[in-house]
Design a protein around this motif. Structure first.
Motif, PDB file in Angstrom:
ATOM      1  N   ALA A   1       0.844  -1.208   0.000  1.00 11.97           N
ATOM      2  CA  ALA A   1       0.000   0.000   0.000  1.00 11.97           C
ATOM      3  C   ALA A   1       0.872   1.247   0.000  1.00 11.97           C
ATOM      4  CB  ALA A   1      -0.937  -0.001   1.204  1.00 11.97           C
TER       5      ALA A   1
ATOM      6  N   ARG B   1       1.742   7.512  -6.128  1.00 10.59           N
ATOM      7  CA  ARG B   1       0.631   8.358  -6.545  1.00 10.59           C
ATOM      8  C   ARG B   1       0.798   9.786  -6.016  1.00 10.59           C
ATOM      9  NH1 ARG B   1      -4.296   5.972  -8.322  1.00 10.59           N
ATOM     10  NH2 ARG B   1      -4.988   8.152  -8.495  1.00 10.59           N
ATOM     11  N   LEU B   2       1.155   9.914  -4.762  1.00 10.42           N
ATOM     12  CA  LEU B   2       1.290  11.237  -4.150  1.00 10.42           C
ATOM     13  C   LEU B   2       2.467  12.011  -4.729  1.00 10.42           C
ATOM     14  CD1 LEU B   2       0.514  10.253  -0.456  1.00 10.42           C
ATOM     15  CD2 LEU B   2      -0.909  11.693  -1.935  1.00 10.42           C
TER      16      LEU B   2
ATOM     17  N   ILE C   1      -4.975   8.576  -0.025  1.00  6.45           N
ATOM     18  CA  ILE C   1      -4.992   8.921  -1.444  1.00  6.45           C
ATOM     19  C   ILE C   1      -6.290   9.648  -1.772  1.00  6.45           C
ATOM     20  CG2 ILE C   1      -5.213   7.933  -3.764  1.00  6.45           C
ATOM     21  CD1 ILE C   1      -2.393   7.970  -2.883  1.00  6.45           C
ATOM     22  N   TYR C   2      -7.398   9.141  -1.229  1.00  3.97           N
ATOM     23  CA  TYR C   2      -8.697   9.785  -1.454  1.00  3.97           C
ATOM     24  C   TYR C   2      -8.722  11.178  -0.840  1.00  3.97           C
ATOM     25  CZ  TYR C   2     -13.671  10.784  -1.211  1.00  3.97           C
ATOM     26  OH  TYR C   2     -14.906  11.395  -1.324  1.00  3.97           O
TER      27      TYR C   2
ATOM     28  N   ILE D   1       4.621   8.526   3.957  1.00  5.84           N
ATOM     29  CA  ILE D   1       4.052   7.209   3.689  1.00  5.84           C
ATOM     30  C   ILE D   1       5.159   6.208   3.352  1.00  5.84           C
ATOM     31  CG2 ILE D   1       2.702   5.954   1.952  1.00  5.84           C
ATOM     32  CD1 ILE D   1       0.617   8.174   2.177  1.00  5.84           C
TER      33      ILE D   1
ATOM     34  N   LEU E   1      -3.576   4.116   4.701  1.00  2.00           N
ATOM     35  CA  LEU E   1      -2.693   4.648   3.663  1.00  2.00           C
ATOM     36  C   LEU E   1      -3.447   4.845   2.354  1.00  2.00           C
ATOM     37  CD1 LEU E   1       0.535   2.513   4.266  1.00  2.00           C
ATOM     38  CD2 LEU E   1       0.165   4.895   4.910  1.00  2.00           C
ATOM     39  N   LEU E   2      -4.230   3.847   1.974  1.00  6.61           N
ATOM     40  CA  LEU E   2      -5.017   3.953   0.745  1.00  6.61           C
ATOM     41  C   LEU E   2      -6.061   5.052   0.861  1.00  6.61           C
ATOM     42  CD1 LEU E   2      -5.523   0.141   0.053  1.00  6.61           C
ATOM     43  CD2 LEU E   2      -3.982   1.696  -1.151  1.00  6.61           C
TER      44      LEU E   2
ATOM     45  N   TRP F   1       2.482   1.975  -3.489  1.00  7.12           N
ATOM     46  CA  TRP F   1       1.495   2.508  -4.429  1.00  7.12           C
ATOM     47  C   TRP F   1       1.101   3.943  -4.066  1.00  7.12           C
ATOM     48  CZ3 TRP F   1      -3.790   3.907  -4.403  1.00  7.12           C
ATOM     49  CH2 TRP F   1      -4.357   4.027  -5.680  1.00  7.12           C
ATOM     50  N   CYS F   2       0.844   4.174  -2.774  1.00  9.18           N
ATOM     51  CA  CYS F   2       0.409   5.504  -2.338  1.00  9.18           C
ATOM     52  C   CYS F   2       1.513   6.542  -2.501  1.00  9.18           C
ATOM     53  CB  CYS F   2      -0.038   5.459  -0.874  1.00  9.18           C
ATOM     54  SG  CYS F   2      -1.522   4.482  -0.592  1.00  9.18           S
TER      55      CYS F   2
END
Length: 200
Positions: free
Chosen positions: A16, A23-24, A186-187, A36, A182-183, A19-20
């Protein structure tokens, strides 16, 4: 004593976090991505510790890094939310005050390890409050953003080392909820930014 199977749920955090953080970082939320990544690295130590069956040998290092690294990581994530807050940006030197607070917090965590827990909780509360202030279309949406950030607080208070749960289940559930948190961030950062940034 924890068994090698603990590596499985620790691995959820690692995946997680990778991936996070990716993305960030693509959206230039560098502090949050770094924070993260630190959470992920702490979990990676756990994966190696339990997976290699060096459970007792690496116990102190894993605990030390998780506590101090976790405190600093939460400061980074919370600071990123604060830096995006219009109220902070309208105050003269607001951003510098936030960054100075992160620096002082990191020094305290490294120099005085017993401070790590209150520092972690303080930054977590700051993140929850800041998430609740994010402009949203409804009060329910604001509450939902704050609730996502609050998952970590609920996790600490009710799940981690819960007297009502088997120790193995408690720790596995704690790890899984950290990965979910953590996921969820992202939201939260996606809502903080533009829809286009997180649409793909």
């Amino acid at each position: 004593m924890p068994g090698p199977h603990y590596a499985i749920s620790e691995a959820f955090i690692v995946l997680a976090a990778i991936w996070c953080a990716a993305r960030l970082s693509r959206s230039a939320y560098w502090l949050a991505a770094l924070g993260i990544a630190v959470f992920g690295f702490a979990a990676a130590i756990g994966v190696y510790r339990f997976g290699s069956n060096q459970i007792a040998e690496l116990a102190s290092f894993h605990k030390y890094f998780s506590q101090i690294g976790g405190s600093i990581a939460m400061a980074f994530v919370s600071a990123q939310l604060l830096l995006e807050e219009p109220l902070v940006n309208r105050v003269r030197f607001g951003k510098w005050v936030v960054l100075l607070a992160v620096f002082v917090s990191a020094v305290l965590a490294l120099a005085v390890p017993p401070f790590t827990t209150p520092l972690f909780i303080s930054w977590l509360f700051a993140a929850i409050i800041t998430a609740a202030l994010i402009p949203a279309s409804s009060v329910i949406r604001r509450v939902s953003l704050a609730a996502i950030v609050s998952i970590f607080l609920i996790n600490l208070l009710l799940i981690r080392q819960s007297p009502h749960l088997d120790p193995d289940i408690s720790w596995h559930l704690f790890h899984v909820l950290v990965a979910i948190w953590l996921l969820g961030m992202i939201y939260v950062f996606g809502y903080r930014g533009s829809d286009e940034e997180f649409a793909h």
